[in-house]
Write an enzyme that holds these catalytic residues in place. Structure first.
Site, PDB file in Angstrom:
ATOM      1  N   LYS A  84      -6.707  13.871  -1.598  1.00 16.37           N
ATOM      2  CA  LYS A  84      -6.727  14.338  -0.216  1.00 16.37           C
ATOM      3  C   LYS A  84      -5.599  13.678   0.576  1.00 16.37           C
ATOM      4  CE  LYS A  84      -9.987  14.678   3.691  1.00 16.37           C
ATOM      5  NZ  LYS A  84     -11.388  14.391   4.096  1.00 16.37           N
ATOM      6  N   SER A 159     -13.978  17.699   6.240  1.00 15.43           N
ATOM      7  CA  SER A 159     -12.533  17.698   6.313  1.00 15.43           C
ATOM      8  C   SER A 159     -11.848  17.766   4.943  1.00 15.43           C
ATOM      9  CB  SER A 159     -12.055  16.436   7.043  1.00 15.43           C
ATOM     10  OG  SER A 159     -12.438  15.258   6.334  1.00 15.43           O
ATOM     11  N   SER A 183     -17.716  15.026   5.166  1.00 19.35           N
ATOM     12  CA  SER A 183     -16.477  15.723   4.826  1.00 19.35           C
ATOM     13  C   SER A 183     -16.311  16.085   3.368  1.00 19.35           C
ATOM     14  CB  SER A 183     -15.279  14.889   5.279  1.00 19.35           C
ATOM     15  OG  SER A 183     -15.207  14.856   6.683  1.00 19.35           O
TER      16      SER A 183
END
Length: 481
Positions: A84, A159, A183
């Site tokens: 990420k 996220s 997330s």
């Protein structure tokens, strides 16, 4: 065998160790899919094709030498694992989803990257994230939105939305994500994956971006429980300077082993209603929870339905204060405020009203909240072993529907109505996972969430794997697969 991306990550690793699959071939397969499909789904911010090819070639050389010498290799050796874009990879830009950091290239690896390198994995690239991983959607000023491969008009969630759509679209076998309020679990629910938020301190946040609140952690998103457990085995373990450390597994044990073991009969507390006052639960999500409870009973577990715990108003305010401070402490270069999204600017401005004493009091309230939740799960034999809830209060939502750039404060109600369940376990530090056990009439994934005692990922993984065996989900793939 079908296509290479039909194989699980563990199957790919086993084929590489046996000499039946080349890491170079596997990496090229995924790079081709990324080039062809990423513009459609918005999974990546940065694709590291040259680095991936270098690492794949090195993994192939290492695998060949290991076979000659009769040496064992790590289970995910040669397997692509994207990271990420909030974590540092030396020499690779890290935007954190912010236009203020589009040229930011760190010179060090975060600990999770060090561990991924040591495990022989291949970095395909940095996956899409909203600015500083703050909201539960993946839309920013840096990249196109991360879209749900089951319905491209809908959000992949956030996220870790880029990580989720990468795995669900067959652009990566597994992916790293982060979770500070849901997330990992939110996009896993939206995209039909298994996503695990580990216990606080299970995975190191260091060395550069420690979260002093203890809310955030890294974890896996995967198509299967076993793949997620294998990636957790890679990521887990304390590093020097960690402020939190989860209890270690007994010597010789792995999370992957626990994913292959049947759990004994468990006591499960099912809590349908959200703890956020006034938030309705969508009928599709209620149905998913009811079906999960029935399946648990069929498997020999006891399931009792309970009312949600009463979250004190001061605890809710504390969560908001901590979130504001997380936005304010993000690494924004001087003079770049105008490049930030309206939500981030709003949160950073709001932090001016949070004193040091108020922040410390907020952390204390979070610890109290964690203790209250943990009291539902007492020591084995005296309370519940598992808490069962929906992951989200709504099915996957349309891109752009969870924020109002003209009035950022109004977005809080939208986000709370979508994700009223997940943040409690960031406050408590307990491990929690979203399981893709249900699909609605529109064939959209609807996740359910399981949470276990602090440090008890083994039970969580064993139960999740049992549910997966009873109700398999990995063969359900979107049309673009």
């Amino acid at each position: 065998m079908g296509q290479l991306h039909d194989l699980t990550a563990l199957e790919q690793g086993a084929a590489i160790r046996a000499g039946e699959l080349s890491p170079v071939e596997l990496t090229e397969h995924y790079l081709e899919r990324v080039e062809r499909l990423d513009a459609t789904v918005g999974a990546f911010i940065t694709v590291t094709a040259d680095l991936a090819r270098q690492q794949a070639a090195e993994a192939e050389r290492t695998a060949l030498k290991a076979r000659r010498e009769g040496r064992e290799l790590p289970p995910l050796h040669g397997v692509p694992v994207p990271v990420k874009d909030v974590n540092y990879v030396a020499g690779v830009r890290c935007t954190m989803g912010s236009a203020a950091l589009v040229d930011h290239v760190p010179s060090v690896d975060d600990h999770i990257v060090t561990k991924l390198r040591a495990a022989g994995t291949v970095l395909l690239g940095k996956t899409n994230t909203p600015e500083f991983a703050l909201p539960p959607y993946t839309e920013s000023r840096v990249a196109p939105p991360a879209r749900n491969p089951w319905d491209l008009a809908r959000s992949a969630g956030g996220s870790s939305g880029g990580a989720a759509t990468a795995v669900a679209s067959g652009l990566a076998p597994v992916a790293h994500g982060t979770d500070s309020g849901g997330s990992i679990r939110i996009p896993s629910s939206a995209c039909g994956l298994f996503g695990l938020k580990p216990s606080r301190g299970r995975v190191s946040n260091g060395p550069t971006l420690h979260d002093v609140s203890g809310m955030s952690t890294s974890g896996p998103l995967a198509r299967t429980v076993a793949d997620a457990a294998a990636l957790l085995d890679v990521l887990a373990g304390p590093m020097p300077g960690d402020p939190f450390t989860a209890p270690s597994l007994p010597p010789g044990e792995t999370f992957t082993q626990h994913a292959g073991r049947r759990p004994g009969p468990l006591r499960v507390a099912s809590i349908p209603e959200p703890t956020v006052p006034g938030v309705p639960l969508h009928p599709d999500c209620r149905k998913a929870l009811a079906e999960a409870a029935d399946l648990l009973r069929e498997l020999g577990h006891t399931v009792d339905e309970l009312a949600p715990p009463t979250v004190p108003a001061e605890a809710g305010a504390a969560l908001l204060d901590v979130w504001k401070v997380m936005a304010a402490t993000s690494p924004v270069p001087p003079g770049s405020e105008e490049l930030l999204t309206p939500l981030t600017r709003h949160l950073r401005a709001e932090t001016a009203g949070v004193s040091g004493v108020a922040y410390a009091q907020g952390l204390l309230e979070l610890r109290k909240l964690g203790r209250m939740i943990a009291e539902t799960i007492q020591p084995p034999g005296t309370g519940y072993d598992i808490i069962l809830t929906p992951t989200l209060a709504q099915p996957p939502v349309a891109v752009g529907s969870l924020h109002d750039d003209a009035n950022p404060a109004a977005g809080f109600d939208l986000m709370s109505a979508f994700t009223p369940y997940t943040m409690l376990y960031n406050a408590s530090g307990q491990p929690a996972a979203s399981l893709p056990l249900h699909r609605n009439a529109d064939n959209l994934p609807i996740g359910i969430m399981l949470a276990a005692r602090y440090g008890d990922e083994p039970t969580l993984l064993s139960l999740s794997a049992q549910l997966e065996e009873a109700h398999p989900w990995s063969s359900h793939v979107p049309d673009l697969w």
